[in-house]
Every structure is written in C-alpha cells, then in structure tokens.
Design an enzyme around this catalytic site. Structure first.
Site, PDB file in Angstrom:
ATOM      1  N   CYS A   1     -35.716   4.612 -11.129  1.00  0.00           N
ATOM      2  CA  CYS A   1     -34.691   4.100 -12.036  1.00  0.00           C
ATOM      3  C   CYS A   1     -33.594   3.414 -11.213  1.00  0.00           C
ATOM      4  O   CYS A   1     -33.294   3.822 -10.091  1.00  0.00           O
ATOM      5  CB  CYS A   1     -34.095   5.201 -12.906  1.00  0.00           C
ATOM      6  SG  CYS A   1     -33.446   6.618 -12.025  1.00  0.00           S
TER       7      CYS A   1
ATOM      8  N   GLU B   1     -25.105   4.176 -19.543  1.00  0.00           N
ATOM      9  CA  GLU B   1     -26.057   3.092 -19.401  1.00  0.00           C
ATOM     10  C   GLU B   1     -26.693   2.685 -20.722  1.00  0.00           C
ATOM     11  O   GLU B   1     -26.878   3.502 -21.629  1.00  0.00           O
ATOM     12  CB  GLU B   1     -27.178   3.501 -18.434  1.00  0.00           C
ATOM     13  CG  GLU B   1     -26.688   3.774 -17.021  1.00  0.00           C
ATOM     14  CD  GLU B   1     -27.803   4.113 -16.066  1.00  0.00           C
ATOM     15  OE1 GLU B   1     -27.636   3.851 -14.856  1.00  0.00           O
ATOM     16  OE2 GLU B   1     -28.831   4.659 -16.503  1.00  0.00           O
TER      17      GLU B   1
END
Length: 202
Positions: free
Chosen positions: A86, A133
């Site tokens: 990620c 996010e």
C-alpha cells in the site's frame, strides 16, 4: 501452506530507499477530486489530511494472500501485519503507474492488477499521526517469488482466506486498520477475486 513464512533474507531482499517524508501527496475531497498537494509528513500529521492512496492484494495460484509485516522504522503502525502493498500516487503520477511502481519497489514483483473499489477512512495511530485516505483497492495474482525491500517490510507470509479470517477474529490488534476494512469488504462483496486463479505473471 496456509500460513507460510518467507525467508527472503537469503538472497531475496533489497534495500533501496523508496519512501520520502517530503514527497508530495495528492490531496482530494470526498469525491476524489484533486484539491492540492502536501508533503507526506504533513499529510499524516495530527488527524491527517485526506489524500489519495492505494492498496494491493496479491494472491498466489493456490488462493493464498501475500501479507507483509510493516518495517519497524515505519512512522505509522510499525510491526503490524497488512495487505501485500500500500502507498500513494505522487504528484502528476497516474494511478496505473503508481501501483506498478510501488509493487516493484517493495516486492520486486509485476502482475496484472484489477481495480475493485475505493473508500474513505480515517484511523488515528497516536496523538501526532494518522491515516486519512481515499484508497483505491486492487487485486492481482502471481506465482513470482517476492523480493522484499527491508526498509518497508519486516516479514512476509502467505495465508489462506479462511486462516486469515480466523486470525483477524482472534488477534485483530496485530493488523492495520485499513487492511481489516478492505479484507472484510472483499470477502463480502467481491468473493470471486479470492478464488484460486490460473493466471500467474512474473
């Protein structure tokens, strides 16, 4: 085979620096519209500033998911287990470029990656730092041997979906918050991507 540790230190590791606290991240609104740019350190300070990110889930031909344990030097959630990879696209970088760049940088792998969904979350690590996010989630399949970047990854292992479900249920505190959200949604809404695949790509 349901929970295999990978000994990547014996000829299967790399040590390039691929994360920088001053790299510009893409700030977005709740509709994923670009609002500006901010360095990585500032974007993760306090409660965090909403920015674009991605999460990759790579399965082997047996249907096992490749997990990584985050390196101890990570500012947020060091030592926690998480999905395969990620990170964030950089300023001016298309998402399709970013996901393949980072997969190569962290794991020395390349494979086809299929977009599944995006979602927004905020997770507080401590008083000084958080993740906030809008994250794009991708799934891929590969039989390639990962080459872990030791600056990003402390350990790797493959785990079957059933074994992972059990581990998250009994030891949720050992996993990153975004990974648990993503895994639950993949299991619930995208079960077809968890089926062992004949598609492999180095």
């Amino acid at each position: 085979m349901a929970n295999r540790e990978l000994d990547y230190y014996e000829g299967q590791s790399s040590s390039g620096i691929v994360s920088f606290q001053d790299e510009p991240l893409v700030l977005v609104d709740e509709l994923d519209q670009v609002m500006g740019f901010l360095d990585k350190a500032a974007a993760h300070s306090g409660q965090g500033v909403l920015h674009r990110a991605f999460s990759l889930f790579i399965f082997n031909p047996q249907g096992e998911l490749l997990l990584q344990q985050r390196a101890p030097g990570k500012r947020l959630w060091p030592g926690f287990w998480s999905n395969t990879c990620c990170s964030h696209p950089r300023r001016g970088e298309a998402m399709e470029i970013a996901i393949h760049r980072r997969l190569g940088e962290e794991l020395g792998m390349q494979c086809e990656l299929a977009f599944q969904f995006k979602f927004q979350y905020q997770a507080q690590f401590d008083a000084e730092g958080a993740e906030h996010e809008l994250c794009w989630v991708y799934v891929g399949h590969s039989d390639a041997l990962p080459v872990a970047n030791v600056n990003e990854i402390a350990a790797l292992r493959y785990v079957s979906p059933a074994a992972l479900d059990q581990e998250i249920a009994t030891q949720p505190q050992t996993f990153t918050p975004w990974f648990k959200i993503e895994w639950e949604r993949l299991r619930r809404e995208y079960p077809h991507v968890l089926v062992p695949s004949a598609l492999v790509s180095s």
